[in-house]
Scaffold this motif. Structure first.
Motif, PDB file in Angstrom:
ATOM      1  N   ASP A 309       0.810  -1.221   0.000  1.00 46.13           N
ATOM      2  CA  ASP A 309       0.000   0.000   0.000  1.00 46.13           C
ATOM      3  C   ASP A 309       0.846   1.276   0.000  1.00 46.13           C
ATOM      4  O   ASP A 309       0.322   2.381  -0.155  1.00 46.13           O
ATOM      5  N   ASP A 310       2.193   1.121   0.142  1.00 43.03           N
ATOM      6  CA  ASP A 310       3.074   2.303   0.085  1.00 43.03           C
ATOM      7  C   ASP A 310       4.430   1.872  -0.471  1.00 43.03           C
ATOM      8  O   ASP A 310       5.420   1.756   0.255  1.00 43.03           O
ATOM      9  N   GLU A 311       4.483   1.633  -1.783  1.00 42.00           N
ATOM     10  CA  GLU A 311       5.712   1.132  -2.411  1.00 42.00           C
ATOM     11  C   GLU A 311       6.834   2.158  -2.368  1.00 42.00           C
ATOM     12  O   GLU A 311       8.003   1.800  -2.253  1.00 42.00           O
ATOM     13  N   ARG A 312       6.477   3.441  -2.462  1.00 37.42           N
ATOM     14  CA  ARG A 312       7.536   4.457  -2.524  1.00 37.42           C
ATOM     15  C   ARG A 312       8.357   4.493  -1.233  1.00 37.42           C
ATOM     16  O   ARG A 312       9.582   4.629  -1.273  1.00 37.42           O
ATOM     17  N   THR A 313       7.683   4.367  -0.098  1.00 35.12           N
ATOM     18  CA  THR A 313       8.425   4.337   1.165  1.00 35.12           C
ATOM     19  C   THR A 313       9.383   3.153   1.194  1.00 35.12           C
ATOM     20  O   THR A 313      10.536   3.278   1.611  1.00 35.12           O
ATOM     21  N   LEU A 314       8.922   1.986   0.744  1.00 36.15           N
ATOM     22  CA  LEU A 314       9.784   0.808   0.695  1.00 36.15           C
ATOM     23  C   LEU A 314      10.979   1.048  -0.214  1.00 36.15           C
ATOM     24  O   LEU A 314      12.111   0.645   0.090  1.00 36.15           O
ATOM     25  N   TYR A 315      10.756   1.694  -1.352  1.00 36.97           N
ATOM     26  CA  TYR A 315      11.817   1.973  -2.318  1.00 36.97           C
ATOM     27  C   TYR A 315      12.920   2.821  -1.666  1.00 36.97           C
ATOM     28  O   TYR A 315      14.113   2.502  -1.757  1.00 36.97           O
ATOM     29  N   ILE A 316      12.512   3.898  -1.003  1.00 35.85           N
ATOM     30  CA  ILE A 316      13.485   4.805  -0.395  1.00 35.85           C
ATOM     31  C   ILE A 316      14.234   4.115   0.741  1.00 35.85           C
ATOM     32  O   ILE A 316      15.454   4.244   0.885  1.00 35.85           O
ATOM     33  N   LEU A 317      13.512   3.370   1.572  1.00 39.78           N
ATOM     34  CA  LEU A 317      14.150   2.654   2.668  1.00 39.78           C
ATOM     35  C   LEU A 317      15.177   1.655   2.160  1.00 39.78           C
ATOM     36  O   LEU A 317      16.296   1.561   2.667  1.00 39.78           O
ATOM     37  N   LEU A 318      14.792   0.903   1.128  1.00 41.64           N
ATOM     38  CA  LEU A 318      15.659  -0.143   0.599  1.00 41.64           C
ATOM     39  C   LEU A 318      16.926   0.449  -0.016  1.00 41.64           C
ATOM     40  O   LEU A 318      18.041  -0.017   0.243  1.00 41.64           O
ATOM     41  N   GLN A 319      16.762   1.487  -0.824  1.00 41.81           N
ATOM     42  CA  GLN A 319      17.937   2.085  -1.452  1.00 41.81           C
ATOM     43  C   GLN A 319      18.864   2.703  -0.408  1.00 41.81           C
ATOM     44  O   GLN A 319      20.095   2.587  -0.508  1.00 41.81           O
ATOM     45  N   GLY A 320      18.289   3.326   0.611  1.00 40.80           N
ATOM     46  CA  GLY A 320      19.114   3.874   1.681  1.00 40.80           C
ATOM     47  C   GLY A 320      19.879   2.791   2.421  1.00 40.80           C
ATOM     48  O   GLY A 320      21.053   2.958   2.756  1.00 40.80           O
ATOM     49  N   MET A 321      19.244   1.643   2.682  1.00 36.97           N
ATOM     50  CA  MET A 321      19.910   0.548   3.376  1.00 36.97           C
ATOM     51  C   MET A 321      21.105   0.042   2.579  1.00 36.97           C
ATOM     52  O   MET A 321      22.198  -0.188   3.122  1.00 36.97           O
ATOM     53  N   VAL A 322      20.919  -0.149   1.264  1.00 37.20           N
ATOM     54  CA  VAL A 322      21.997  -0.688   0.434  1.00 37.20           C
ATOM     55  C   VAL A 322      23.150   0.309   0.337  1.00 37.20           C
ATOM     56  O   VAL A 322      24.327  -0.060   0.443  1.00 37.20           O
ATOM     57  N   PRO A 367      11.165   7.329   7.579  1.00 36.54           N
ATOM     58  CA  PRO A 367      11.124   6.368   6.485  1.00 36.54           C
ATOM     59  C   PRO A 367      12.139   6.647   5.411  1.00 36.54           C
ATOM     60  O   PRO A 367      12.172   5.970   4.417  1.00 36.54           O
ATOM     61  N   VAL A 368      12.986   7.668   5.567  1.00 38.73           N
ATOM     62  CA  VAL A 368      13.861   8.074   4.477  1.00 38.73           C
ATOM     63  C   VAL A 368      15.300   8.104   4.960  1.00 38.73           C
ATOM     64  O   VAL A 368      15.607   8.638   6.015  1.00 38.73           O
ATOM     65  N   SER A 369      16.203   7.510   4.173  1.00 39.47           N
ATOM     66  CA  SER A 369      17.632   7.666   4.400  1.00 39.47           C
ATOM     67  C   SER A 369      18.204   8.306   3.164  1.00 39.47           C
ATOM     68  O   SER A 369      18.243   7.696   2.109  1.00 39.47           O
ATOM     69  N   SER A 370      18.629   9.549   3.262  1.00 37.47           N
ATOM     70  CA  SER A 370      19.148  10.265   2.106  1.00 37.47           C
ATOM     71  C   SER A 370      20.646  10.091   2.054  1.00 37.47           C
ATOM     72  O   SER A 370      21.349  10.379   2.986  1.00 37.47           O
ATOM     73  N   THR A 371      21.149   9.576   0.929  1.00 40.68           N
ATOM     74  CA  THR A 371      22.553   9.251   0.807  1.00 40.68           C
ATOM     75  C   THR A 371      23.150   9.967  -0.382  1.00 40.68           C
ATOM     76  O   THR A 371      22.611   9.908  -1.461  1.00 40.68           O
ATOM     77  N   SER A 372      24.262  10.635  -0.190  1.00 38.44           N
ATOM     78  CA  SER A 372      24.931  11.304  -1.292  1.00 38.44           C
ATOM     79  C   SER A 372      26.410  11.067  -1.198  1.00 38.44           C
ATOM     80  O   SER A 372      26.959  10.870  -0.129  1.00 38.44           O
TER      81      SER A 372
END
Length: 614
Positions: A309-322, A367-372
Motif C-alpha cells: 500500500d506504500d511502495e515508494r516508502t519501501l523503495y526509499i528505505l531499501l535504497q538507503g539501506m543498500v 522512512p527516508v535515508s538520504s545518501t549522497s
C-alpha cells in the motif's frame, strides 16, 4: 425451457484449478515444500526422477495428520489456516487457500503416508485424477511423505508442453532455493536421478548462502538492515566485486515468502550504479518484515507477485539501506582502476557518504535515508582480456580438416571466392584501422569488416561442424583446473556434459560445487576456462525453445566463439588479416555474426562517386 448453466463436475473443476496452481513439476515441489514447512518440519527430503515428470517425493518430519485430516486435505479449499474473513488479512503461513493438494491430485497419481507424532500407526491414501482409490492404516515414520507420479498423465496436452529435463530441472532448483534460503534452520536434501544435488544442514543464513552459491561469497557479504514503524529490512548485500553476469542470484522475501518485484530491484540497482560494470547484477538477499495489512499476497496464483500500500516508502528505505551498507563496508572492487593522490593504485577505496536522516539525529521512525557521495569519481567497467601470442594466434586461424560427411550427408564442395593472393594477382589489399576494422576490396566494393564479429562467425561455424559421431580435438591442460560454481550451475553443466565433451572439453568429475577440467578445445587452448563456462551458463539461461539439445549445442558454440574471437584492440599483421578475410568468406553466412549483428559494411564505387560529386 432447458436450463444451460450447470455446476462443473469436481474432476473438471479440479483440473481447471490445477491449470493455475500446477504449471510444471516445479510447482508441485513448491507447494509440497511449503506444506512441510507449515507442518513445523525440521528436516525435508526431496527426491525427483526425470526432472519430476516420473516421480516427485517430499518427506518431512512435521506434525503429520489424522486419517480424517489426510482425506480432507485433498478436497478443494480445505485449509487449517483460515477460519474467518479477518484471517485473510493476517496470513503469515506459506500455504492457506487449500487448492494445492486437490490440484496436484487432479493431474497425477498421488500417494500420501502420514502419521501424527506419538501415534503408533499412520494413514496411507492413494489418489488418481481426483479420485480416492485407496485408504488404509499403515506403518510409517512420524510426519508425511507425498509421492507424486506421472504428472499430467491424464492431460497429455499439458505434458507435451513441458520443456526438456534440463529446463524443468532448472525450474525445480529455483523453487527449491526460494524455500531453502529463508528457512536455513531446516535440514534440506535434494536428490535427482540418484545424484545428490543438495544436502543443507541447519545453519546460519550466511553459511547457507555460501553453500548454495559458492565460496566466493565468503567475506563478501555485507549484513544490512533498516527499520521503521512501517517495515523492517534485513539481509545480505554482495560487495561490488562479486557482481553476476545474469539475473538469478537476487532474492526478495516478504514475511518469509519469495516475491518478484522489478520496482524494488530497481532501487537496489540504483544503489550499485557506477560500482559494478554495465549489464551486470549484484548479489543480494533481502527480507522485508511488514504487517500483513500493508500487503496483498493473493493477487497471483503462485503468490510470487504482491502489492504494497506504500511502495515508494519501501523503495526509499531499501535504497538507503543498500547505500549505507556499501559505505560501511569501505569497499570498491579492486578491478576498477581507482586513482589515488600519490599516483599509486588503490585496491580498496572508501567512498565518503554523508548519511542524513530527515529527522536530523537519525530517528528510527524516519522512512527516508538520504545518501549522497562526496566523490565525483565514476569508475568505468574493467576491460580485462588475455593477449594471445603469435603462435597461438596462428593456430587459432589454422582451418580444421573438413569432415567427409556431415551426419549421413556427403559434404558438398564449397564454391566461395578466394581473397588470398594468387599467382595472377600481385596485390591483395587489406588494411586495419582503429585496431578494430579491416578494410578490403571485393569486386567494385569497399568492405569494412569488424574483426571481432568476423572471427566469431569463423569459430562458430567451425564448432558447429561437429556432430554426434565426431568430437573436436582437446588440448590437455598441464595442470587440471578445479572450477567453483554454485550447486545450480554445476547441475546445469552436468546436464550439458555430453555436448561439452563433444566440443572438446575434458571434464573428469562433477562435485557438488566444483568441476575438474583437464582439457579444453584445441582451437581455444589459451582461453580462460572459467570465463568460457560462465558465458556458456549465461547463454544456456536463455535457451527455452523446442529442440533444446540442438539449441544448447548452438548456444555453447556461440559462447565459445564469442569468448575466443579476436578482441578489439588487437593489432593484426598482414598475414593475419588476409587469413581472416579468406576464412570469413568461406563460411555459410559471412555477413551475419552468431549474435545477428552485421559483420561488415560494403560501399560500392558508385556510392563513393555519388558522395563526392553530389
Amino acid at each position: 425451457m432447458q436450463h444451460v448453466i450447470q455446476l462443473l463436475p469436481d474432476a473438471i473443476a479440479n483440473q481447471i484449478a490445477a491449470g493455475e496452481v500446477v504449471q510444471r513439476p516445479a510447482s508441485v515441489i513448491k507447494e509440497l515444500l511449503e506444506n512441510a514447512i507449515d507442518a513445523q518440519a525440521t528436516r525435508i527430503d526431496v527426491l525427483i526422477k526425470d526432472a519430476g515428470k516420473t516421480l516427485i517425493q517430499v518427506t518431512d518430519n512435521g506434525a503429520g495428520m489424522t486419517a480424517t485430516d489426510a482425506r480432507m486435505a485433498f478436497e478443494r479449499h480445505a485449509t487449517s489456516k483460515i477460519r474467518s474473513q479477518a484471517d485473510l488479512m493476517q496470513i503469515r503461513t506459506l500455504g492457506f487457500r487449500g487448492e494445492a493438494l486437490a490440484s496436484i491430485a487432479a493431474v497425477a497419481q498421488v500417494k500420501l503416508r502420514t502419521r501424527l507424532q506419538g501415534e503408533e500407526l499412520g494413514t496411507e491414501i492413494d489418489m488418481e485424477a481426483s479420485k480416492m482409490v485407496n485408504q488404509q492404516a499403515c506403518a510409517c515414520p512420524p510426519g508425511s511423505t507425498f509421492q507424486v507420479k506421472n504428472l499430467f498423465f491424464n492431460v497429455p496436452a499439458r505434458r507435451n508442453f513441458l520443456k526438456s529435463n534440463q529446463i524443468e530441472t532448472k525450474h525445480i532448483l529455483n523453487e527449491f532455493l526460494r524455500v531453502a534460503i529463508p528457512h536455513h534452520s531446516i535440514h534440506f536434501t535434494l536428490v535427482h536421478n540418484d545424484t545428490d544435488v543438495y544436502n543443507l544442514p541447519p545453519q546460519t543464513l550466511e553459511e547457507r548462502l555460501i553453500m548454495l552459491f559458492g565460496d566466493d561469497l565468503r567475506g563478501n557479504l555485507v549484513p544490512s538492515d533498516e527499520s521503521t514503524g512501517y517495515a523492517y529490512f534485513h539481509g545480505f548485500i554482495g560487495k561490488p566485486n562479486i557482481y553476476r553476469k545474469s539475473r538469478g542470484e537476487q532474492f526478495f522475501f516478504v514475511n518469509g515468502r519469495y516475491i518478484k518485484s522489478n520496482y524494488l530491484h530497481h532501487a537496489i540497482m540504483g544503489a550499485y550504479e557506477n560500482f559494478i560494470p554495465k549489464d551486470t547484477y549484484p548479489f543480494y538477499v533481502v527480507f522485508i518484515d511488514i504487517d500483513p495489512v500493508h500487503v496483498d499476497i493473493n493477487i497471483h496464483p503462485t503468490k510470487t507477485e504482491v502489492k504494497f500500500d506504500d511502495e515508494r516508502t519501501l523503495y526509499i528505505l531499501l535504497q538507503g539501506m543498500v547505500k549505507r551498507g556499501m559505505a560501511e563496508s569501505h569497499f570498491i572492487p579492486s578491478s576498477f582502476n581507482i586513482p589515488s593522490g600519490n599516483g599509486g593504485s588503490n585496491d580498496i577505496y572508501q567512498e565518503n557518504y554523508s548519511l542524513k536522516k530527515e529527522n536530523g539525529q537519525g530517528s528510527s521512525s524516519s522512512p527516508v535515508s538520504s545518501t549522497s557521495s562526496t566523490s565525483t569519481y565514476r569508475p568505468s567497467p574493467p576491460q580485462a582480456r588475455e593477449k594471445m601470442d603469435t603462435e597461438a594466434w596462428k593456430e587459432l586461424y589454422s582451418p580444421p580438416k573438413p569432415p567427409e560427411t556431415i551426419g549421413d550427408i556427403p559434404r558438398k564442395e564449397e564454391t566461395v571466392p578466394n581473397l588470398l593472393p594468387s599467382q595472377e594477382e600481385e596485390t591483395f589489399f587489406v588494411q586495419q584501422i582503429f585496431s578494430r576494422y579491416i578494410l578490403t576490396r571485393r569486386g567494385d566494393k569497399l568492405l569494412i569488416i569488424d574483426q571481432h564479429l568476423a572471427h566469431q562467425r569463423i569459430l562458430f561455424e567451425r564448432f558447429l561442424r561437429t556432430n554426434k559421431s565426431q568430437r573436436l580435438p582437446s588440448q590437455r591442460l598441464l595442470f587440471p583446473q578445479r572450477l567453483e560454481f554454485s550447486v545450480q550451475d554445476v547441475t546445469e553443466l552436468r546436464l550439458a556434459a555430453e555436448v561439452l565433451m563433444q566440443l572438446g572439453f575434458d571434464i573428469q568429475e562433477f562435485g557438488q560445487t566444483h568441476i575438474l577440467v583437464s582439457g579444453t578445445p584445441h582451437a581455444i587452448s589459451n582461453a580462460n576456462p572459467k570465463e568460457i563456462f560462465e558465458q556458456i551458463l549465461l547463454d544456456m539461461s536463455h535457451t527455452n525453445e523446442t529442440r533444446v539439445a540442438d539449441r544448447i549445442f548452438s548456444s555453447i558454440a556461440q559462447s565459445m566463439a564469442k569468448r575466443c574471437a579476436a578482441p578489439y584492440g588487437k593489432n593484426l599483421d598482414l598475414t593475419e588479416m588476409k587469413q581472416m578475410v579468406s576464412e570469413l568468406f568461406k563460411t555459410e553466412v559471412p555477413a551475419i555474426a552468431p549474435n545477428r549483428r552485421p559483420v561488415y559494411r560494403q560501399i560500392s564505387s558508385d556510392e563513393l562517386k555519388e558522395f563526392f560529386t553530389s
